[in-house]
Design an enzyme around this catalytic site. Structure first.
Site, short mmCIF file in Angstrom:
data_model
loop_
_atom_site.label_atom_id
_atom_site.label_comp_id
_atom_site.label_asym_id
_atom_site.label_seq_id
_atom_site.Cartn_x
_atom_site.Cartn_y
_atom_site.Cartn_z
N LYS A 89 -2.33 -1.43 -3.70
CA LYS A 89 -3.18 -0.25 -3.61
C LYS A 89 -2.34 1.02 -3.66
O LYS A 89 -1.31 1.07 -2.99
CB LYS A 89 -3.93 -0.32 -2.28
N LYS A 133 1.42 10.05 5.63
CA LYS A 133 1.52 8.66 6.10
C LYS A 133 2.79 7.98 5.58
O LYS A 133 2.85 6.75 5.49
CB LYS A 133 0.27 7.89 5.68
N TYR A 180 -15.48 1.14 -6.35
CA TYR A 180 -16.76 1.82 -6.10
C TYR A 180 -17.69 1.68 -7.30
O TYR A 180 -18.86 2.01 -7.20
CB TYR A 180 -16.49 3.29 -5.76
N ARG A 213 -10.81 9.97 2.24
CA ARG A 213 -10.65 10.66 3.54
C ARG A 213 -11.78 11.66 3.75
O ARG A 213 -12.17 11.90 4.90
CB ARG A 213 -9.27 11.30 3.63
N SER A 215 -10.44 5.69 -4.23
CA SER A 215 -11.40 6.78 -4.36
C SER A 215 -10.98 7.82 -5.40
O SER A 215 -11.82 8.31 -6.16
CB SER A 215 -11.59 7.44 -3.00
N GLU A 251 7.45 -6.69 0.93
CA GLU A 251 6.27 -6.51 1.80
C GLU A 251 5.28 -7.67 1.61
O GLU A 251 4.76 -8.22 2.58
CB GLU A 251 5.57 -5.19 1.48
N LYS A 309 0.85 -1.19 0.00
CA LYS A 309 0.00 0.00 0.00
C LYS A 309 0.88 1.24 0.00
O LYS A 309 1.74 1.40 0.87
CB LYS A 309 -0.90 -0.02 1.23
N1 LIG Z 1 -6.20 2.90 6.24
C1 LIG Z 1 -7.34 3.43 5.75
C2 LIG Z 1 -7.67 3.25 4.32
N2 LIG Z 1 -8.26 2.14 3.86
C3 LIG Z 1 -8.56 2.35 2.54
C4 LIG Z 1 -8.09 3.61 2.18
C5 LIG Z 1 -8.22 4.31 0.86
C6 LIG Z 1 -9.31 3.85 -0.02
C7 LIG Z 1 -9.65 4.78 -1.12
O1 LIG Z 1 -9.01 5.83 -1.33
O2 LIG Z 1 -10.61 4.47 -1.81
C8 LIG Z 1 -7.49 4.18 3.29
C9 LIG Z 1 -6.95 5.57 3.27
C10 LIG Z 1 -5.62 5.86 3.75
O3 LIG Z 1 -4.77 4.99 3.91
O4 LIG Z 1 -5.40 7.04 4.00
MG LIG Z 2 4.16 -4.93 5.76
#
Ligand SMILES: NCc1[nH]cc(CCC(=O)O)c1CC(=O)O
Ligand SMILES: [Mg+2]
Length: 353
Positions: free
Chosen positions: A275, A244, A340, A231, A301, A260, A221
């Site tokens: 992701k 993050k 989505y 968010r 998203s 990972e 991720k």
């Molecule tokens: N840990 C939370 C999480 N789980 C899924 C998403 C993002 C999903 C999306 O953007 O559709 C996130 C956002 C982030 O890590 O800030």
């Molecule tokens: Mg890991």
């Protein structure tokens, strides 16, 4: 004779002299367009297909009753109260979508520094899981494990002196996973990117008798700008302090993604995820080829918002762009996609096959 992507070398340069005065005809033995001459012919040579089985539909749950509130940055997506989310679960079940994923919008008054609400066995996600499982036990329910919908600072982990604490966070994530499993969740999906959380969650699930609860690890991720609309949806956009990047991956890396993923598999992940989706299809391909694991991608998203916004402006054909983007995940080697667009894509697949 070995042939790779064409004819044997010695057959390539055979002279084929056209008659003098004939209309201009290229001297081509091979014409790839022949296989594209009609829809039936294209269907015969099509290498990848998207089916409804490939779709996982993320849904947002919010407090209230008969409530559906729009998310401005995600046209067509709503936050749903528990009673309404059951209706969308029904829609998913009727469309044959195999699995839905749940994300909560937590009331600001319930957010704190420690993300305590994550471990409340009666939090919104747990309520939604119970309500959905009661009416539609045959649909798969996936729950995200991370603290960001619950923390006042919007981070996925515990924050101390400006640093995200790894091992302390994992202890909380384990408790969050257990309350979700107790509520009836089928797939635990840790999205926090702390080290060692998959192993810790697997061990706790097993010790509590949840031997059949699967883990889909958000294994690779990335720290991405494409999460912005999400968010907004969960209400952490305004509260998030900093970024993050000390836990989510650097978008420049793909060898690191393999390390990972390898760790999460070794710790007990049943399925792995990459992701965001479209900007990381190369990573999906490498992960699939390297590990041959059930591999998923999250069309996040921001990817949804880009396609929806362009379509709503009449700049692209939204339906075709949606299907093309989803098929691209299959071509890259993904076994499924969190998107989505799931209900629209499922409806279109039902109409057109
Ligand atoms: N840990 C939370 C999480 N789980 C899924 C998403 C993002 C999903 C999306 O953007 O559709 C996130 C956002 C982030 O890590 O800030
Ligand atoms: Mg890991």
């Amino acid at each position: 004779m070995a042939i790779k992507f064409g004819r044997p070398i010695d057959l390539r340069d055979v002279a084929r002299n056209p008659a003098a005065g004939a209309p201009p005809v290229l001297d081509l033995t091979i014409r790839p367009r022949r296989n594209r001459k009609a829809e039936w012919a294209r269907r015969m040579v099509r290498e990848n297909v998207l089916t409804t089985d490939d779709l996982i539909w993320p849904l947002f749950v919010v407090q209230g009753d008969r409530t559906r509130s729009t998310v401005a940055s995600m046209p067509g997506v709503e936050r749903l109260s528990v009673d309404e989310i059951v209706r969308d679960a029904e829609r998913a079940a009727k469309l044959d979508i195999p699995c839905i994923a749940l994300f909560p919008y937590t009331e600001p008054s319930l957010r704190d520094e420690h993300g305590s609400e994550a471990c409340n066995p009666d939090n919104l996600v747990c309520q939604a899981v119970r309500a959905i499982k009661k009416e539609f036990p045959e649909i798969g329910v996936l729950c995200d494990v991370a603290l960001d919908p619950f923390t006042s600072h919007g981070h996925d982990g515990l924050l101390k002196d400006g640093r995200i604490l790894n091992d302390e966070t994992v202890a909380v994530l384990v408790r969050q996973a257990l309350v979700q499993a107790e509520a009836g969740c089928d797939i635990i999906a840790p999205s926090d990117m702390m080290d060692g959380r998959v192993g810790a969650i697997r061990q706790a699930l097993d010790q509590s008798g949840f031997l059949d609860v699967q883990i889909m690890a958000y294994a690779a991720k990335y720290a991405s700008a494409f999460y912005g609309p999400f968010r907004d949806a969960i209400g952490s956009a305004k509260t998030l302090t900093g970024d993050k990047r000390t836990y989510q991956m650097d978008s420049a890396n793909s060898d690191e993604a393999l390390r990972e993923v390898e760790l999460d598999i070794a710790e007990g992940a049943d399925m792995v995820m990459v992701k965001p989706g479209m900007p990381y299809l190369d990573v999906v391909r490498r992960v699939k080829d390297t590990f041959a694991m059930p591999t998923f991608a999250y069309q996040v998203s921001g990817e949804y918002a880009m396609i929806a916004a362009a379509a709503n402006n009449g700049w692209i054909d939204g339906d075709r762009a949606m299907m093309e983007s989803l098929l691209a995940f299959k071509r890259a080697g993904a076994d499924g996609v969190l998107t989505y667009f799931a209900p629209q894509a499922a409806e279109r697949l039902r109409r057109h096959g």
